[in-house]
Design a protein around this motif. Structure first.
Motif, mmCIF file in Angstrom:
data_model
loop_
_atom_site.group_PDB
_atom_site.id
_atom_site.type_symbol
_atom_site.label_atom_id
_atom_site.label_comp_id
_atom_site.label_asym_id
_atom_site.label_seq_id
_atom_site.Cartn_x
_atom_site.Cartn_y
_atom_site.Cartn_z
ATOM 1 N N ALA A 1 16.492 33.703 26.628
ATOM 2 C CA ALA A 1 15.120 33.285 26.324
ATOM 3 C C ALA A 1 14.608 33.969 25.064
ATOM 4 C CB ALA A 1 14.209 33.592 27.510
ATOM 5 N N ILE A 2 14.879 35.286 24.917
ATOM 6 C CA ILE A 2 14.430 36.017 23.729
ATOM 7 C C ILE A 2 15.135 35.482 22.484
ATOM 8 C CG2 ILE A 2 14.390 38.283 22.616
ATOM 9 C CD1 ILE A 2 14.171 39.517 25.413
ATOM 10 N N ALA A 3 16.445 35.254 22.584
ATOM 11 C CA ALA A 3 17.192 34.719 21.441
ATOM 12 C C ALA A 3 16.682 33.338 21.057
ATOM 13 C CB ALA A 3 18.677 34.672 21.776
ATOM 14 N N ALA A 4 16.334 32.523 22.052
ATOM 15 C CA ALA A 4 15.821 31.186 21.763
ATOM 16 C C ALA A 4 14.508 31.240 21.004
ATOM 17 C CB ALA A 4 15.653 30.404 23.069
ATOM 18 N N HIS A 5 13.613 32.158 21.363
ATOM 19 C CA HIS A 5 12.330 32.276 20.666
ATOM 20 C C HIS A 5 12.511 32.819 19.253
ATOM 21 C CE1 HIS A 5 8.897 31.206 23.245
ATOM 22 N NE2 HIS A 5 9.742 31.404 24.244
ATOM 23 N N LEU A 6 13.477 33.695 19.050
ATOM 24 C CA LEU A 6 13.734 34.192 17.702
ATOM 25 C C LEU A 6 14.291 33.089 16.811
ATOM 26 C CD1 LEU A 6 15.296 37.673 18.550
ATOM 27 C CD2 LEU A 6 13.118 37.274 17.404
ATOM 28 N N ALA A 7 15.104 32.208 17.401
ATOM 29 C CA ALA A 7 15.676 31.102 16.627
ATOM 30 C C ALA A 7 14.669 29.986 16.388
ATOM 31 C CB ALA A 7 16.909 30.557 17.352
ATOM 32 N N LEU B 1 8.391 41.424 20.457
ATOM 33 C CA LEU B 1 8.900 40.202 19.837
ATOM 34 C C LEU B 1 8.056 38.989 20.190
ATOM 35 C CD1 LEU B 1 12.747 40.743 20.328
ATOM 36 C CD2 LEU B 1 11.370 41.169 18.291
ATOM 37 N N GLU B 2 6.962 39.218 20.927
ATOM 38 C CA GLU B 2 5.986 38.174 21.268
ATOM 39 C C GLU B 2 6.635 36.996 21.992
ATOM 40 O OE1 GLU B 2 4.049 37.183 17.618
ATOM 41 O OE2 GLU B 2 2.979 39.083 17.490
ATOM 42 N N VAL B 3 7.435 37.305 22.992
ATOM 43 C CA VAL B 3 8.061 36.286 23.831
ATOM 44 C C VAL B 3 7.247 36.171 25.118
ATOM 45 C CG1 VAL B 3 10.167 35.590 25.031
ATOM 46 C CG2 VAL B 3 10.321 36.832 22.855
ATOM 47 N N PRO B 4 6.835 34.965 25.519
ATOM 48 C CA PRO B 4 6.017 34.820 26.729
ATOM 49 C C PRO B 4 6.768 35.258 27.987
ATOM 50 C CG PRO B 4 6.710 32.676 25.916
ATOM 51 C CD PRO B 4 7.073 33.665 24.857
ATOM 52 N N ALA C 1 11.267 28.539 26.598
ATOM 53 C CA ALA C 1 11.839 29.490 27.548
ATOM 54 C C ALA C 1 10.952 30.719 27.674
ATOM 55 C CB ALA C 1 13.241 29.892 27.103
ATOM 56 N N ARG C 2 10.894 31.285 28.873
ATOM 57 C CA ARG C 2 10.102 32.479 29.140
ATOM 58 C C ARG C 2 10.985 33.579 29.729
ATOM 59 N NH1 ARG C 2 4.465 32.203 29.920
ATOM 60 N NH2 ARG C 2 3.558 30.241 29.182
#
Length: 736
Positions: free
Chosen positions: A664-670, A723-726, A676-677
């Motif tokens: 999920a974190i990698a998806a938000h960075l990309a 990284l500001e991921v929900p 994804a949360r």
């Protein structure tokens, strides 16, 4: 003293580089003097000899010889073209830009392509520096040939550096740094409130230095060992020792506190020592712990000797519960860590020095040897998966070649406006700031450091030029000293390297009878101009922002972390055995690349303080995660060979959430728009609670695995906020 030298310069790589360069320059000068060469030709020979040393980067002697043989005709061709284009300004400038483009583009072909590019660019620059003309062409070609031949003589005969010898010295450096880390941990054990933060900082530095040496060893295994099995055996033993040393520091830190310490404390610069609680000074268990830490340090440093067998046996016995001294539970955990560290030292000793004397072994030591032998027999070579590389302008070497060509063109024009005779210094600076950099921020920091080193070097050059005057050999001796120091400090400080380069340059101008204060001041101006052109080209032409670069590397680290964690947990859950050594090594290398790329963000002079703290925090969390992932991988590797360690199928469900959150974190960075949360839920340990009342919970090995999984889960969760991921609640927690 030997250990200190080995630890300060692992493998003596910096010392050998400096000595080899100075020796080749001296040999070149001696030969040229015997043939009556003039001072300008001596300077050209010295510079060509220096280029012949730092351009060749291969580790195998045969490959080095081939590169030198190919580099000589490239160098001679560039010298000839420089002479022919001496009076054709426009044509010469156009060729110089084309040469710069080809030299940078050649990096895509590996070390040899990089070396040939350096030969071409640097020898063209040397020709401009000494002002070669067609009349001087024959003599200068003979000088360059002499320099390359002398460099080869020094490299292969006078100061040889065989891969096996380098690896041997790196292994000694690993031992020395391991011993220094144990000494720092002992200091942390006894540190009072006033000294605790400094002691913890020393432990952090010791961990980083040990990890650096481990990476250097891993990079030299292929050339320095005789076969694949030996290389993988040594790689495993080094990794085991590094993990055991870091875990021992964490257990010591926890023992000082009233509650378990977060692993992040060992990786976050400036994190304070936990203040809750302190070890009793006169406790018998703590006194025994001090004794055994000192014994462990001796065991690491000394290959053998009277009394070491008894020390080794005592420390290894702590791996069994019945042999633990009476002490508080956190202190007993430290004794267990000492036992595991002693086992790692034993494994490292066997891998490095071969079979040992087993006549004094106790049953505990014999069991440790049997475990190590079973692990060694299970090591298999893993197949490497080819990595798909970008093409076209997305290829880093192509993009850098275009950028440096544009920047160099600007530097030529601007340099000509500053000086029609010294314009090439701006081009050199523009070229250098692109070497080993990948983002605008890295280029900016490198340009700033080069300018600072140049300013300080100009001041030193003014002082030395006045003191040396026209004493030719005194000036040459100082130049040789500065060249040695330049190569010795280059991996440590780019500013210091630039300082020594500029100071040596001032002396060279004195030897060429072209020294003046205005020349050195012009050097500062040309350097500033070249750095500015390099930064401008990087920011405007096919730019790679530091944020984008770090995000790409961060995604790579997360992918490697997920791969190692998923594979290790699957194996610990009963899955088929998988070789984890290469996966863990790739994770370490990806993290090292990220750490290097974030240096512009964490630089002390950066005005963005909040951004700097965030970058440090994220890197520390990733280092913490990598430590726990390596520990999981090391435990998983023991599974096929240790009957006392059994697979636990429940672990697969416990590790599922971690892998999902990493994705999920990698998806938000990309992609900022990813939906994804990061999922929160029950603790990892609760996912393994037995479903039937009264059934056994889990054993000590599973408990250790759970601790690593729990810390890894917390670290991954900790990445979501900076990284500001929900974050959302886990819908359903299952053990699987």
């Amino acid at each position: 003293m030997r250990d200190r030298i080995a630890a300060s310069d692992p493998g003596l790589l910096r010392l050998a580089s400096g000595l080899r360069t100075v020796a080749s320059i001296v040999l070149t000068l001696v030969v040229l003097v015997l043939f009556g060469a003039s001072v300008p030709h001596l300077v050209a020979g010295a510079m060509a000899s220096m280029v012949s040393n730092f351009a060749v980067r291969e580790r195998e002697r045969r490959a080095q010889a081939v590169t030198l043989a190919l580099g000589l005709p490239v160098a001679l061709a560039c010298v000839c073209l420089a002479a022919l284009l001496h009076d054709r300004v426009v044509a010469g400038d156009l060729f110089f830009v084309a040469l710069i483009f080809l030299a940078v583009y050649g990096r895509r072909f590996g070390d040899r392509g990089t070396a040939l590019g350096l030969f071409g660019f640097q020898l063209y620059f040397v020709s401009l520096f000494v002002g070669v003309t067609v009349e001087d062409l024959g003599v200068l070609c003979a000088v360059v040939t002499t320099a390359v031949v002398c460099s080869a003589v020094v490299r292969f005969a006078l100061v040889p550096q065989a891969p096996t010898g380098v690896l041997e010295r790196l292994r000694e450096a690993f031992r020395a740094r391991f011993a220094q880390l144990v000494a720092a941990q002992l200091e942390l054990l006894d540190a009072g409130p006033a000294d605790a933060d400094r002691a913890l900082a020393n432990v952090r530095e010791g961990n980083a230095r040990l990890h650096e040496t481990a990476l250097l060893i891993q990079g030299r295994l292929e050339e320095g060992t005789g076969d694949e099995h030996t290389a993988r055996l040594l790689q495993r033993r080094v990794a085991d020792a590094e993990i055991a040393a870091e875990r021992l520091g964490l257990l010591l830190l926890t023992a000082r506190s009233a509650e378990r310490t977060d692993t992040l404390t060992l990786h976050l610069p400036g994190a304070p020592v936990p203040e809750a609680g302190r070890l009793p000074v006169r406790d018998r268990g703590v006194e025994a712990l001090r004794r055994d830490l000192r014994a462990l340090r001796v065991l690491v440093r000394r290959p053998g000797g009277a009394g070491l067998a008894q020390v080794r046996n005592r420390l290894l016995s702590y791996r069994e519960e019945e042999n633990l001294p009476a002490a508080a539970p956190p202190v007993q955990d430290v004794f267990r860590g000492v036992g595991e560290a002693a086992r790692a030292v034993l494994g490292l000793r066997i891998a490095l020095d071969g079979p040992q004397d087993e006549s004094d072994d106790t049953p505990s030591t014999a069991r440790s040897r049997e475990e190590l032998d079973a692990e060694d027999a299970a090591i298999d070579a893993a197949e490497e998966t080819p990595v798909e590389e970008p093409t076209g302008l997305r290829r880093p070497t192509t993009r850098a070649a275009v950028q440096v060509a544009v920047g160099s063109s600007m530097a030529i024009v601007g340099g000509e406006l500053l000086s029609s005779h010294r314009w090439y210094w701006a081009v050199l600076t523009c070229w250098i700031v692109f070497v080993n950099t990948s983002s605008t921020g890295e280029i900016l920091v490198k340009g700033y450091r080069r300018l600072l080193g140049t300013v300080l070097g100009v001041v030193a050059g003014i002082v030395l030029a006045g003191a040396v005057g026209h004493h030719t050999w005194t000036a040459f001796a100082l130049v040789l000293l500065f060249v040695f120091l330049m190569f010795y400090v280059a991996p440590l400080s780019y500013t210091l390297m630039s300082f020594f380069v500029t100071a040596a340059l001032g002396l060279l101008y004195t030897l060429l009878h072209t020294y003046s204060l205005s020349v050195l001041v012009l050097r500062i101006g040309e350097t500033a101009l070249g750095a500015a052109c390099g930064v401008f080209a990087a920011a405007v032409v096919l730019p790679v922002a530091t944020d984008r670069r770090t995000n790409d590397l961060l995604v790579d680290v997360l992918d490697r972390l997920r791969e190692v964690t998923t594979t290790a947990v699957d194996q610990l859950s009963g899955g088929p055995p998988v070789e984890l050594l290469d996966q863990a090594r790739e994770l370490d290398q990806a993290l090292a690349d990220l750490r290097s790329a974030t240096k512009p963000l964490t630089h002390p002079v950066t005005p963005l303080r909040a951004r700097r703290d965030t970058a440090r925090y994220v890197v520390a969390l990733l280092e913490t995660s990598a430590y726990h992932a390596r520990s999981l991988a090391a435990t998983a590797e023991l599974l096929p060979t240790h009957p006392s360690i059994a697979a636990d199928p429940r672990l697969r469900g416990a590790g599922r959430r971690i892998a999902t959150n990493i994705e999920a974190i990698a998806a938000h960075l990309a992609d900022d728009r990813a939906e994804a949360r990061v999922q929160t839920g029950p603790s990892i340990a609760s996912l393994l609670e037995p479903q039937l009342p009264g059934s056994p919970r889990y054993g000590r090995v599973t408990d250790r695995v759970l601790r690593h999984l729990q810390r890894l889960d917390e670290s991954v969760m900790g990445l979501a906020r900076p990284l500001e991921v929900p974050v959302g609640k886990e819908e359903k927690a299952r053990a699987g």
